[in-house]
Design a protein around this motif. Structure first.
Motif, PDB file in Angstrom:
ATOM      1  N   VAL A 110      -3.243 -27.466 -41.443  1.00  0.00           N
ATOM      2  CA  VAL A 110      -2.584 -26.135 -42.551  1.00  0.00           C
ATOM      3  C   VAL A 110      -3.321 -26.243 -43.854  1.00  0.00           C
ATOM      4  O   VAL A 110      -3.504 -25.083 -44.255  1.00  0.00           O
ATOM      5  CB  VAL A 110      -1.263 -26.846 -42.541  1.00  0.00           C
ATOM      6  CG1 VAL A 110      -0.141 -25.549 -43.365  1.00  0.00           C
ATOM      7  CG2 VAL A 110      -0.564 -27.263 -41.383  1.00  0.00           C
TER       8      VAL A 110
ATOM      9  N   HIS B 167      -5.956 -26.565 -45.067  1.00  0.00           N
ATOM     10  CA  HIS B 167      -7.650 -26.175 -45.294  1.00  0.00           C
ATOM     11  C   HIS B 167      -7.999 -25.015 -45.339  1.00  0.00           C
ATOM     12  O   HIS B 167      -7.065 -24.235 -45.003  1.00  0.00           O
ATOM     13  CB  HIS B 167      -8.118 -26.472 -43.572  1.00  0.00           C
ATOM     14  CG  HIS B 167      -9.788 -26.082 -43.370  1.00  0.00           C
ATOM     15  ND1 HIS B 167     -10.964 -26.705 -43.765  1.00  0.00           N
ATOM     16  CD2 HIS B 167     -10.156 -25.688 -43.727  1.00  0.00           C
ATOM     17  CE1 HIS B 167     -11.526 -26.985 -43.471  1.00  0.00           C
ATOM     18  NE2 HIS B 167     -11.937 -25.598 -43.557  1.00  0.00           N
TER      19      HIS B 167
ATOM     20  N   PRO C 297     -11.086 -22.868 -45.772  1.00  0.00           N
ATOM     21  CA  PRO C 297     -12.090 -22.786 -44.936  1.00  0.00           C
ATOM     22  C   PRO C 297     -13.670 -21.741 -45.798  1.00  0.00           C
ATOM     23  O   PRO C 297     -12.957 -21.140 -46.599  1.00  0.00           O
ATOM     24  CB  PRO C 297     -12.240 -21.721 -43.675  1.00  0.00           C
ATOM     25  CG  PRO C 297     -11.167 -20.672 -44.225  1.00  0.00           C
ATOM     26  CD  PRO C 297      -9.879 -21.730 -45.313  1.00  0.00           C
TER      27      PRO C 297
ATOM     28  N   VAL D 262     -12.708 -13.869 -41.263  1.00  0.00           N
ATOM     29  CA  VAL D 262     -13.138 -13.086 -40.051  1.00  0.00           C
ATOM     30  C   VAL D 262     -12.438 -11.633 -40.578  1.00  0.00           C
ATOM     31  O   VAL D 262     -11.221 -11.885 -40.953  1.00  0.00           O
ATOM     32  CB  VAL D 262     -13.835 -12.957 -38.992  1.00  0.00           C
ATOM     33  CG1 VAL D 262     -14.645 -13.759 -39.121  1.00  0.00           C
ATOM     34  CG2 VAL D 262     -12.528 -14.303 -38.370  1.00  0.00           C
TER      35      VAL D 262
ATOM     36  N   GLY E 250       0.873 -15.187 -42.334  1.00  0.00           N
ATOM     37  CA  GLY E 250      -0.198 -16.078 -41.429  1.00  0.00           C
ATOM     38  C   GLY E 250      -1.380 -14.747 -41.337  1.00  0.00           C
ATOM     39  O   GLY E 250      -2.156 -14.410 -40.823  1.00  0.00           O
ATOM     40  N   THR E 251      -1.194 -13.866 -42.605  1.00  0.00           N
ATOM     41  CA  THR E 251      -2.015 -12.528 -42.617  1.00  0.00           C
ATOM     42  C   THR E 251      -2.997 -13.639 -43.434  1.00  0.00           C
ATOM     43  O   THR E 251      -3.884 -11.807 -43.593  1.00  0.00           O
ATOM     44  CB  THR E 251      -0.977 -11.540 -42.807  1.00  0.00           C
ATOM     45  OG1 THR E 251      -0.563 -11.780 -43.945  1.00  0.00           O
ATOM     46  CG2 THR E 251      -0.207 -11.010 -41.836  1.00  0.00           C
TER      47      THR E 251
ATOM     48  N   TYR F  10      -2.735  -9.426 -37.908  1.00  0.00           N
ATOM     49  CA  TYR F  10      -3.547  -9.397 -36.876  1.00  0.00           C
ATOM     50  C   TYR F  10      -3.196  -8.856 -35.503  1.00  0.00           C
ATOM     51  O   TYR F  10      -2.481  -9.094 -34.965  1.00  0.00           O
ATOM     52  CB  TYR F  10      -4.720 -11.130 -36.751  1.00  0.00           C
ATOM     53  CG  TYR F  10      -4.679 -11.285 -38.286  1.00  0.00           C
ATOM     54  CD1 TYR F  10      -5.661 -10.845 -39.208  1.00  0.00           C
ATOM     55  CD2 TYR F  10      -4.580 -12.222 -39.444  1.00  0.00           C
ATOM     56  CE1 TYR F  10      -6.678 -11.561 -40.105  1.00  0.00           C
ATOM     57  CE2 TYR F  10      -5.063 -12.923 -40.708  1.00  0.00           C
ATOM     58  CZ  TYR F  10      -6.204 -12.052 -41.057  1.00  0.00           C
ATOM     59  OH  TYR F  10      -6.274 -12.830 -42.029  1.00  0.00           O
TER      60      TYR F  10
HETATM   61  N1  LIG Z   1      -9.442 -14.010 -42.008  1.00  0.00           N
HETATM   62  C1  LIG Z   1      -8.975 -14.569 -41.306  1.00  0.00           C
HETATM   63  N2  LIG Z   1     -10.439 -15.420 -41.682  1.00  0.00           N
HETATM   64  C2  LIG Z   1     -10.495 -17.434 -40.767  1.00  0.00           C
HETATM   65  N3  LIG Z   1      -9.083 -17.420 -41.218  1.00  0.00           N
HETATM   66  C3  LIG Z   1      -8.082 -16.895 -41.474  1.00  0.00           C
HETATM   67  C4  LIG Z   1      -7.598 -15.694 -41.818  1.00  0.00           C
HETATM   68  N4  LIG Z   1      -6.042 -15.265 -42.204  1.00  0.00           N
HETATM   69  C5  LIG Z   1      -5.598 -16.867 -42.079  1.00  0.00           C
HETATM   70  N5  LIG Z   1      -5.868 -17.783 -42.024  1.00  0.00           N
HETATM   71  C6  LIG Z   1      -6.402 -18.646 -41.395  1.00  0.00           C
HETATM   72  O1  LIG Z   1      -4.840 -18.979 -41.221  1.00  0.00           O
HETATM   73  C7  LIG Z   1      -3.957 -19.429 -41.913  1.00  0.00           C
HETATM   74  C8  LIG Z   1      -2.380 -18.966 -42.369  1.00  0.00           C
HETATM   75  O2  LIG Z   1      -3.361 -18.163 -43.352  1.00  0.00           O
HETATM   76  P1  LIG Z   1      -2.802 -18.037 -44.941  1.00  0.00           P
HETATM   77  O3  LIG Z   1      -4.201 -17.466 -46.068  1.00  0.00           O
HETATM   78  O4  LIG Z   1      -1.874 -18.874 -45.443  1.00  0.00           O
HETATM   79  O5  LIG Z   1      -1.663 -17.171 -44.673  1.00  0.00           O
HETATM   80  P2  LIG Z   1      -0.526 -16.475 -45.783  1.00  0.00           P
HETATM   81  O6  LIG Z   1      -0.808 -17.016 -47.028  1.00  0.00           O
HETATM   82  O7  LIG Z   1      -0.422 -14.781 -45.265  1.00  0.00           O
HETATM   83  O8  LIG Z   1       0.707 -16.543 -45.138  1.00  0.00           O
HETATM   84  C9  LIG Z   1      -4.934 -20.484 -42.828  1.00  0.00           C
HETATM   85  O9  LIG Z   1      -4.995 -22.044 -42.364  1.00  0.00           O
HETATM   86  C10 LIG Z   1      -6.472 -20.114 -42.587  1.00  0.00           C
HETATM   87  O10 LIG Z   1      -7.083 -20.310 -43.058  1.00  0.00           O
END
Ligand SMILES: Nc1ncnc2c1ncn2[C@@H]1O[C@H](COP(=O)(O)OP(=O)(O)O)[C@@H](O)[C@H]1O
Ligand SMILES: [Mg+2]
Length: 419
Positions: A40, A42, A44, A50, A82-83, A231
């Motif tokens: 969770v 991590h 990247p 992407v 998760g966006t 997404y």
């Molecule tokens: N465009 C993306 N490319 C790669 N990984 C993504 C992307 N968008 C979200 N993730 C991954 O999905 C998970 C949720 O993203 P996060 O930034 O925490 O969402 P939010 O803050 O909008 O709830 C994380 O593990 C993140 O690394």
């Protein structure tokens, strides 16, 4: 060698204690090559991000002035969970810091998870202590015993001494008890309390958040707003494809990523859900000692996630409510129809209570609790016209899958004695 199974108490050297085996900590297993990529928290590296180029560029454009030692714009990011809001923000602010550094401009960045630091003082402390480099400022900031005002006094001093600009990320800002934090930070920026430029990037899962802000905060914040859209299944697929190397070669069968993407797309396009389901599918395969991950594992992992979510929804409900939902689920499973009158549910409920030796509520009380669950969206109640002269009555049905409901209520230990 004896054929006796090894017992959990049979070991000589503490370093070989089977309960605390260090080998299990290794992220490389039969299924996973680099499991940490699916964790969770991590973050990247760039190449794995992407489908967010436009958002990255837009946010960067607002912060760009800092590389020339000019004040950045404040930014507010909205979007469902998760966006990629947290990810994009951390990515862009870190790149801004490095680009500024290359120009000889010192930028500090501080990330505050407001869900964890929900009071004004905690946020002020977190920002101040993170930005303070004791060696260069000579300040030692107390952990306790002082209020937000004193933390800010320290903060302005630190900003003057150590930085040309500072970017403060307030993640899940809607979780803060008050908007005093935004007020203080944006006013400090206006009044030029510090020589240093201050930029605020605030993130909220709730689009209504801005309406709840005080007018004075709004007018001093004057931020640029961005909304991150969910997404679609293709983007989710690509996000997962870029983490395929979390797994050993050839363990992912072809359907796994597309099916996971389809499930998470139904879940409003939540990338976190997608990654969690993918990881859990791998864990299931591993636990069952299956050599590869198939769509069956994904379906089970998805159901597990739904059970979890349902359990979360039920958290705070009384055991009696669980008895009622359990009764409705049993009726649904055992009959062709899925809508039942209060009195049928009550009959089943009374049987369940008897079996569990529990106290039985009145039918009227059960009726009220069902209506409450309808309000929460757990059941759906519709009024049915009885036959001629019979009057109308309510029928109730479960909104969720029967098996999800059964699995999550059965996690309550009160049900342990059931046949
Ligand atoms: N465009 C993306 N490319 C790669 N990984 C993504 C992307 N968008 C979200 N993730 C991954 O999905 C998970 C949720 O993203 P996060 O930034 O925490 O969402 P939010 O803050 O909008 O709830 C994380 O593990 C993140 O690394
Ligand atoms: Mg987030």
């Amino acid at each position: 060698m004896s054929d006796e199974p090894t017992r959990i108490t049979d070991f000589e050297d503490p370093s070989e204690d089977p309960l605390f085996s260090v080998e299990n900590e290794d992220s490389s297993t039969q299924i996973f090559e680099r499991k940490e990529l699916l964790k969770v928290g991590h973050v990247p590296e760039s190449a794995r991000i992407v489908g967010r180029d436009t958002e990255i560029e837009s946010v960067a454009a607002e912060l760009r002035p800092i590389v020339r030692s000019e004040p950045p714009n404040n930014v507010m990011i909205y979007g469902k969970t998760g966006t990629g809001k947290s990810l994009v923000t951390r990515h862009v602010t870190e790149r801004a810091r490095q680009a500024a550094d290359a120009q000889g401009v010192t930028v500090g960045t501080v990330y505050v998870d407001c869900a964890q630091h929900d009071t004004h003082t905690r946020v002020a402390r977190s920002i101040t202590r993170t930005l303070n480099d004791e060696e260069s400022t000579g300040l030692s900031i107390p952990r306790t015993g002082i209020g937000s005002g004193e933390y800010y006094d320290y903060l302005w001093e630190i900003l003057d001494v150590s930085y040309d600009s500072v970017l403060v990320i307030l993640d899940e800002v809607d979780r803060l008890e008050t908007d005093d934090v935004l007020m203080q930070l944006s006013r400090a920026r206006e009044s030029g309390k510090a020589e240093c430029h201050l930029g605020i990037v605030a993130i909220s899962n709730k689009i209504e958040y801005r309406d709840s802000l005080n007018e004075r905060v709004k007018s001093s914040l004057r931020e640029e707003e961005f909304v991150f859209q969910p997404y679609d299944a293709n983007q989710l697929r690509e996000i997962m494809e870029h983490r395929r190397d979390a797994f050993k070669d050839d363990v992912l069968t072809d359907d796994v990523i597309p099916l996971t993407a389809a499930f998470a797309a139904q879940e409003h396009g939540d990338a976190r859900k997608a990654i969690e389901i993918l990881r859990h599918a791998g864990e299931l395969a591993e636990r069952r000692a299956d050599g590869e991950i198939t769509d069956g594992h994904v379906r089970d992992a998805q159901e597990w996630a739904e059970v979890d979510r349902f359990e979360e929804l039920l958290r705070g409900s009384t055991t009696q409510v669980k008895f009622i939902l359990y009764s409705l689920a049993v009726l649904t499973r055992e009959n062709r129809e899925n809508e039942f009158s209060t009195s049928r549910i009550y009959k089943q409920y009374s049987t369940v209570c008897d079996q569990l030796d529990a106290n039985v509520l009145s039918e009227h009380r059960v009726y009220e609790l069902l209506k409450e669950q309808a309000f929460l969206g757990v059941v759906e109640s519709t009024r049915t016209g009885g036959g001629r002269g019979q009057g109308s009555y309510l029928e109730h049905r479960l909104v969720q899958d029967t098996s999800v409901v059964l699995k999550s209520v059965l996690r309550d230990s009160r049900f342990d004695n059931l046949e």
